[in-house]
Design an enzyme around this catalytic site. Structure first.
Site, short mmCIF file in Angstrom:
data_model
loop_
_atom_site.label_atom_id
_atom_site.label_comp_id
_atom_site.label_asym_id
_atom_site.label_seq_id
_atom_site.Cartn_x
_atom_site.Cartn_y
_atom_site.Cartn_z
N HIS A 82 36.77 32.07 35.76
CA HIS A 82 35.30 32.53 36.26
C HIS A 82 34.74 33.03 34.97
CE1 HIS A 82 32.95 35.07 38.95
NE2 HIS A 82 33.25 36.09 37.95
N ASP A 161 33.11 42.25 50.13
CA ASP A 161 32.47 42.36 48.69
C ASP A 161 30.95 42.07 49.08
OD1 ASP A 161 32.35 42.18 46.07
OD2 ASP A 161 31.85 40.07 46.36
N ARG A 168 25.99 48.41 46.02
CA ARG A 168 26.17 48.72 44.70
C ARG A 168 24.66 48.35 44.16
NH1 ARG A 168 30.69 45.48 42.86
NH2 ARG A 168 30.10 46.22 40.88
N SER A 183 35.90 43.45 42.78
CA SER A 183 34.67 42.41 43.28
C SER A 183 35.16 40.89 42.93
CB SER A 183 33.18 42.94 42.93
OG SER A 183 32.73 41.88 43.15
N LYS A 187 37.40 37.64 45.25
CA LYS A 187 36.78 36.34 45.30
C LYS A 187 37.88 35.34 44.68
CE LYS A 187 32.83 37.89 43.87
NZ LYS A 187 31.70 38.50 43.75
N1 URA Z 1 30.22 39.64 39.54
C1 URA Z 1 30.91 40.00 40.72
O1 URA Z 1 31.37 39.01 41.48
N2 URA Z 1 30.99 41.12 41.15
C2 URA Z 1 30.46 42.14 40.41
O2 URA Z 1 30.65 43.40 40.84
C3 URA Z 1 29.96 41.95 39.11
C4 URA Z 1 29.91 40.57 38.66
#
Ligand code: URA
Length: 431
Positions: A82, A161, A168, A183, A187
Site C-alpha cells: 500500500h 472508514d 475527517r 484508516s 482496509k
Molecule cells: N489514506 C487512507 O486510506 N486513509 C487516510 O486517513 C489517509 C490516507
C-alpha cells in the site's frame, strides 16, 4: 455509555477502552451517533492522540464494520503493498507482476484516484478492454492460476472508514497519525493478505511532510499489523518530486512496462526492486533478503516479469496492441527551461495538479478521466540544464492550456549550485 462522556474523556487526555471504541464505531456506522459528536471526538483525538492499544482497537472496530475478504482459498502466502499516495506512483503496476513472477501471490484490491494522485484502477483501465470488476470467485481463481489479480473494491469493506474519512475531510482532522494509521490498516487487513508492505511517502505532495511524522505513522501501522499476526514493513520514501518521469494513466502504464523490461527510471527501479525483494522474502519464497534481491533481478533480466505483466493484462481482458500506437493526443507540447543551472526541486503537488487539469485525474468523483493525457518529465532533481532545454512534455487534448504550461514551468526550481541526487528510500521500519 454516553458519547458525550467519551468525548470528554478523550478531550482530557485519558485512554479509551476497547469496549468504548467499539461502542463509538458501531453506533456511528449505524447512524445513532450524530456527525457533530463524532467530529468533536475526532478533534479531541487529533489533539490528544491515541495509544497503540487504542489505535489497534479502532482499527479492529473499523475492520469489523464490514466484510473481510477470505483469501484462505488462495494457495501460498499472499503479499500486498500500500502506498500512502503520490504523483507518478505506478509501483503497483510494476511490483504486482514482478513479485508474482517470483512466485508470490498478489491478490490486490485497489482504489481510484482523486485529486492530484492517480489511482491504480484508472491506470489499468486505460488499457483497452481491461476490467477490474471481477467477482470474488474469479479473482481468487486468477490468483491461484497466474499469481496475480487486481480488482476494484466492490465488497462492503470498512464502511466505518468511508464515513469517517468523509467526515475527517471536512473537519480538518485528516492529518492525525492514529486516524490515518487505523484508516489504512483497517482496509489492508480487510483485504486478507498475510504480508503487507507499506510505502509511506514524504514531501509536499504527500500526507506526511517530515521524516519524524512518517516514522511515527510507520511504527504505529507496523504495530497494528503485528497485533493482527501479519508481517508488516514500512518503507519511508521520497515524494518531494514525482516518482519516475511519467504522470498520467497510459503514460504510466508505458513506464511500468519499460521498468519491467529493465529500462525504467532510476528511482522507480530502485524502489520496486527493494520493495519487491522484501515482498518476496517476507512471502517466504526464499530464505534471505539477498536471495530475494537476486531473484527479483533475474526475473527482470530474463523477461519473466514482463511476461507476467502481459499474462495478467490478458487475463483481465486487456489488449495492449502496438505500444507505439498506444497514446493518441491532439498535441504534444515541450516545456523549456528559462535559465541555466541545476534542478533543485520539482514540486510534485504542482505537477500532479497540472496533470489533473489536463484531464489525467479527477477533481470531483464524477469527473471523467482522459487516459491519454499527462506529463512526462524530461529532467529530475540534480540534473544540469541549459536555457531552452526541455523540462517536460505535455500530452494534451484540451484547448487553452497556457496557465497549465506556466504552472509546470513554475514547478521546476533551477539554482546555480550543483544539487546532489537524493536516494528514493529514506528508511525501512520493521518494528
Ligand atoms: N489514506 C487512507 O486510506 N486513509 C487516510 O486517513 C489517509 C490516507
Amino acid at each position: 455509555m454516553r458519547m458525550v462522556d467519551l468525548i470528554e474523556k478523550k478531550r482530557d487526555g485519558y485512554e479509551l477502552t476497547k469496549e468504548e471504541i467499539i461502542f463509538i464505531i458501531e453506533n456511528y456506522t449505524n447512524k445513532i451517533i450524530p456527525d457533530y459528536q463524532m467530529s468533536s471526538l475526532l478533534m479531541a483525538i487529533y489533539f490528544k492522540g491515541m495509544t497503540t492499544e487504542e489505535s489497534s482497537a479502532l482499527t479492529e472496530a473499523m475492520l469489523n464494520s464490514g466484510d473481510v475478504i477470505d483469501l484462505s482459498v488462495v494457495h501460498g502466502i499472499k503479499v500486498d503493498k500500500h502506498s500512502t499516495g503520490g504523483v507518478g506512483d505506478k509501483t503497483t503496476l510494476v511490483l504486482g507482476p514482478l513479485v508474482a513472477s517470483c512466485g508470490a501471490k498478489v491478490a490486490k484490491l485497489s482504489g481510484r484516484g482523486l485529486g492530484h494522485t492517480g489511482g491504480t484502477l484508472d491506470k489499468l483501465e486505460s488499457i483497452e478492454g481491461l476490467s477490474i470488476d471481477i467477482e470474488i470467485e474469479d479473482f481468487v481463481k486468477q490468483v491461484n492460476e497466474i499469481g496475480i489479480a487486481v480488482a476494484g473494491q466492490t465488497a462492503n469493506l470498512t464502511p466505518a472508514d468511508k464515513l469517517l474519512y468523509a467526515l475527517r475531510d471536512v473537519t480538518a482532522t485528516v492529518p492525525s497519525i492514529p486516524l490515518i494509521a487505523s484508516s489504512i490498516m483497517s482496509k489492508k487487513l480487510a483485504s486478507g493478505s498475510d504480508v503487507i508492505v507499506l510505502d509511506v511517502k514524504i514531501g509536499e505532495g504527500a500526507f506526511m511532510k517530515t521524516i519524524e511524522d512518517a516514522r511515527k505513522l510507520s511504527k504505529v501501522m507496523v504495530g497494528i499489523g503485528n497485533s493482527f499476526g501479519k508481517k508488516v514493513v514500512a518503507f519511508i520514501t521520497d515524494m518531494s518530486q514525482p516518482l519516475g518521469y511519467a504522470v498520467g494513466n497510459k503514460l504510466e502504464v508505458l513506464e511500468a512496462i519499460n521498468t519491467l523490461k529493465g529500462d525504467g527510471p532510476e528511482d522507480l527501479t530502485e524502489l520496486c526492486n527493494e520493495i519487491g525483494a522484501y515482498m518476496v522474502y517476507a512471502g517466504g519464497i526464499v530464505s534471505t533478503l539477498e536471495e530475494a534481491k537476486k531473484l527479483v533481478d533475474e526475473k527482470v533480466t530474463s523477461g519473466a516479469a514482463l511476461d507476467k505483466q502481459l499474462e495478467f493484462i490478458k487475463a483481465q481482458g486487456g489488449i495492449l496492441g502496438d505500444l507505439d500506437d498506444f497514446i493518441h493526443v491532439k498535441e504534444i507540447i515541450e516545456v523549456k527551461a528559462e535559465a541555466d543551472g541545476y534542478i533543485s526541486d520539482i514540486d510534485a503537488l504542482t505537477i500532479g495538479v497540472a496533470a489533473m487539469k489536463l484531464g489525467a485525474g479527477r477533481e470531483t468523483k464524477e469527473d471523467e478521466i482522459d487516459p491519454d493525457v499527462g506529463i512526462v518529465l524530461n529532467k529530475k532533481v540534480g540534473d544540469k540544464v541549459s536555457k531552452g532545454d526541455t523540462l517536460a512534455i505535455l500530452y494534451n487534448n484540451k484547448d487553452d492550456i497556457e496557465s497549465i504550461i506556466k504552472e509546470v514551468i513554475g514547478a521546476f526550481i533551477i539554482t546555480n549550485e550543483v544539487v546532489k541526487k537524493k536516494s528514493i528510500i529514506f528508511e525501512i521500519i520493521t518494528e
